[in-house]
Write an enzyme that holds these catalytic residues in place. Structure first.
Site, PDB file in Angstrom:
ATOM      1  N   CYS A  99      -3.772  10.866   1.233  1.00  0.00           N
ATOM      2  CA  CYS A  99      -3.084   9.583   0.965  1.00  0.00           C
ATOM      3  C   CYS A  99      -1.693   9.795   0.391  1.00  0.00           C
ATOM      4  CB  CYS A  99      -3.925   8.764  -0.010  1.00  0.00           C
ATOM      5  SG  CYS A  99      -5.638   8.630   0.511  1.00  0.00           S
TER       6      CYS A  99
ATOM      7  N   LYS B 252       0.839  -1.216   0.000  1.00  0.00           N
ATOM      8  CA  LYS B 252       0.000   0.000   0.000  1.00  0.00           C
ATOM      9  C   LYS B 252       0.870   1.260   0.000  1.00  0.00           C
ATOM     10  CE  LYS B 252      -3.272   2.858   0.444  1.00  0.00           C
ATOM     11  NZ  LYS B 252      -4.302   3.068  -0.549  1.00  0.00           N
TER      12      LYS B 252
END
Ligand code: SAJ
Length: 420
Positions: free
Chosen positions: A266, A212
Site C-alpha cells: 500500500c 485514499k
C-alpha cells in the site's frame, strides 16, 4: 431497497474480512475469487491469509450458512469490488483486475443494484469502470447517464484498515463514501452501516479516490522524513530515535519512525498513482518514494562498514564472520514477507557476504525460496549465541524482549532503534 444478498469480488486481505463482517450480521454473502484454493479453503470454514480473529469470524459465518465462496460471479443486490490494483513496471496503475471484475458482474446486473469499488485506484477509475458497464448493458441506466434516477448506483469507498488490526478497524474506522450521485452515497452508507460503527463521510467518487491515495502518501512522506533524518543523524553522530522522541514532545510535531525502508502493498505503491497522473505537481511525493526506496542500500552499506571494523578489530577473515538478520516481514508481528525491505536487505547481504548469513524470523517455519540456498533460518538463541554481527530489521516483539546486555558484545546495526 434493502440488501438481501451481498457479493464481494476478491477474497484477499480486504474482501474476505469484509465478507465475514457482513455475514456476521446475518447477511447472505457470496464471495467470489479466481483462486480455487482460496474458495475451497473458505468453504471449509478456514482462511488462506493471516489476520488476527478473521479465522473465527469466517468459520462461524460459513458454518451458519451466511458465507459461501465461488469462482464465478453470482446474482446479488450489492456488489463490492476488492481486487488488487498493482502498478506496472513504469509505475503506471494497472486497472485490469478492476475492469475484469466489472465485466464479470455486468451480465448479472438488475435494476436497483449497488456497485462499490473499494480497491485503491487512481482518480477517475470509478467513472472508467462505470463506463465499461454502460458499454456492456445498454438496457440499464447508470449514474453518469441518469444521475439520481439511474437503475444502478455506483460508489467508490476506499478501505482504510491496518493489516494486523483489520477486524477491529473495519468496524470502527470512519468510512469515506464517494458516490457518483447522492443516492449512490446514501445507499453505500446504508450498506456499510450493516456492520460499521464509525461515521460515513460522504463526498464524490473522485475526491474519495484521491483521499485514499492522500492518506497513504502522507504516511510515506512522513516516514521518508524520518528516514532522511536517520541519514543525517548517522553523519552527525546523533541518535535519531532519541532525536525524534524529543522533537515529538512538541505539541505540533509528530514524526514517524525510521526503519529499513517502506514495504507492503500500500504505502510503497499508492503514492505512485498520484505521481502517474500528476508528475509535474508531485515532486515531494516522488522524492519521498525515492528516499524510502533508497534506505535498503544504505542499510547494507552500514553493515559493510561494521564488517570492515569487525575484521580490523578481530583479525578474522570475512568468510569466518557470521551475520544474523533479525526479521524478514514487512512490519512487526506479522508473517507477510511481500514487498519487504527486510527481505531485500537480507538477500543483498547473503549475495555479497562470503561467511554465514543467519536469518531469525519467529513468524515463519521455512525460508522463502529466494533465500533458501543462501541463508540458514535459526532461532533467536542460536543467532545471539553464535553470530558476530547482528542486523535488526524488524521490531518483532520477540526481538524487543531480548535483554540489551545479551548483545552488548556484538557488532550491531539496529534499523529500528530497538536496542538503542
Ligand atoms: N513504517 C516505517 N515507519 C513507521 C511506520 C511504518 O518505516 O513509523 C513502515 C513499516 O515498517 C512498513 C511500511 O511502513 O514497511 C508500511 O506499514 P504501515 O503499518 O505504515 O502500513 P500498511 O501498509 O500496513 O497499511 C497502510 C495503512 N495506511 C495508513 O496508515 C495511512 C492502512 O490504514 C491502509 O488501509 C493500508 O495501508 C492500505 O491497504 O492502503
Amino acid at each position: 431497497m434493502s440488501f438481501e444478498t451481498i457479493s464481494i469480488i476478491g477474497l484477499g486481505y480486504i474482501g474476505l474480512p469484509t465478507a465475514a463482517a457482513f455475514a456476521a450480521r446475518q447477511k447472505k454473502v457470496i464471495g467470489i475469487d479466481v483462486n480455487q484454493h482460496a474458495v475451497d479453503t473458505i468453504n471449509q470454514g478456514k482462511i488462506h491469509i493471516v489476520e488476527p480473529d478473521l479465522d473465527k469470524t469466517v468459520k462461524a459465518a460459513v458454518e451458519a450458512g451466511y458465507l459461501k465462496a465461488f469462482t464465478t460471479p453470482q446474482r446479488a443486490d450489492a456488489f463490492l469490488i476488492a481486487v488488487p490494483t498493482p502498478f506496472k513496471d513504469d509505475h503506471q496503475p494497472d486497472l485490469s483486475y478492476v475492469m475484469a471484475a466489472a465485466e464479470s458482474i455486468a451480465p448479472l446486473l438488475k435494476k436497483g443494484d449497488l456497485i462499490i469499488l473499494e480497491s485503491t485506484s487512481p482518480t477517475g477509475a470509478t467513472e472508467q469502470m462505470a463506463q465499461r458497464l454502460v458499454d456492456m448493458r445498454s438496457d440499464l441506466t447508470f449514474p453518469q447517464q441518469q444521475g439520481e434516477n439511474s437503475d444502478i448506483d455506483i460508489a467508490y469507498c476506499p478501505e482504510r484498515v491496518l493489516p494486523g488490526k483489520v477486524m477491529v478497524e473495519l468496524i470502527k474506522n470512519e468510512r469515506v463514501i464517494g458516490g457518483m450521485t447522492i443516492k449512490s452515497s446514501q445507499r453505500a452508507s446504508d450498506l456499510y452501516r450493516i456492520f460499521l460503527t464509525g461515521e460515513c463521510l460522504i463526498t464524490n467518487a473522485k475526491t474519495a479516490e484521491m483521499c485514499k491515495l492522500t492518506e497513504n502518501s502522507f504516511r510515506d512522506v512522513n516516514i521518508a522524513f524520518a528516514n532522511e533524518l536517520s541519514f543525517i543523524c548517522a553523519e552527525q553522530g546523533i541518535n535519531v530515535w532519541e532525536l525524534i522522541n524529543l522533537a515529538n514532545s512538541h505539541p505540533r510535531v509528530n514524526i514517524l519512525q525510521p526503519g529499513p525502508g517502506v514495504g507492503g502493498h500500500c504505502i510503497a505503491v499508492d503514492p505512485w498513482f498520484i505521481v502517474a497522473q500528476n508528475p509535474k505537481q508531485s515532486r515531494l511525493i516522488q522524492t519521498a518514494r525515492l528516499v524510502n526506496d533508497s534506505k535498503p542500500i544504505w542499510v547494507v552499506d552500514q553493515v559493510k562498514t561494521v564488517l570492515a571494523d569487525c575484521l580490523t578489530e578481530t583479525g578474522k577473515r570475512a568468510n569466518e564472520i557470521k551475520i544474523a538478520c533479525f526479521g524478514l516481514a514487512f512490519k512487526p508481528d506479522i508473517d507477510d514477507l511481500r514487498e519487504s525491505p527486510a527481505m531485500q536487505i537480507t538477500k543483498m547481504i547473503a549475495d555479497w557476504h562470503t561467511g554465514t548469513t543467519y536469518v531469525v524470523e519467529p513468524n515463519i517455519n521455512e525460508l522463502p525460496n529466494a533465500l533458501k540456498a543462501l541463508c540458514q533460518l535459526v532461532s533467536t538463541e542460536v543467532a545471539v549465541a553464535n553470530t558476530d554481527i547482528i542486523l535488526l530489521l524488524v521490531d518483532h516483539k520477540q526481538f524487543k524482549a531480548i535483554k540489551g546486555e545479551r548483545i552488548r558484545q556484538k557488532w550491531v546495526v539496529d534499523t529500528k532503534g530497538v536496542w538503542r
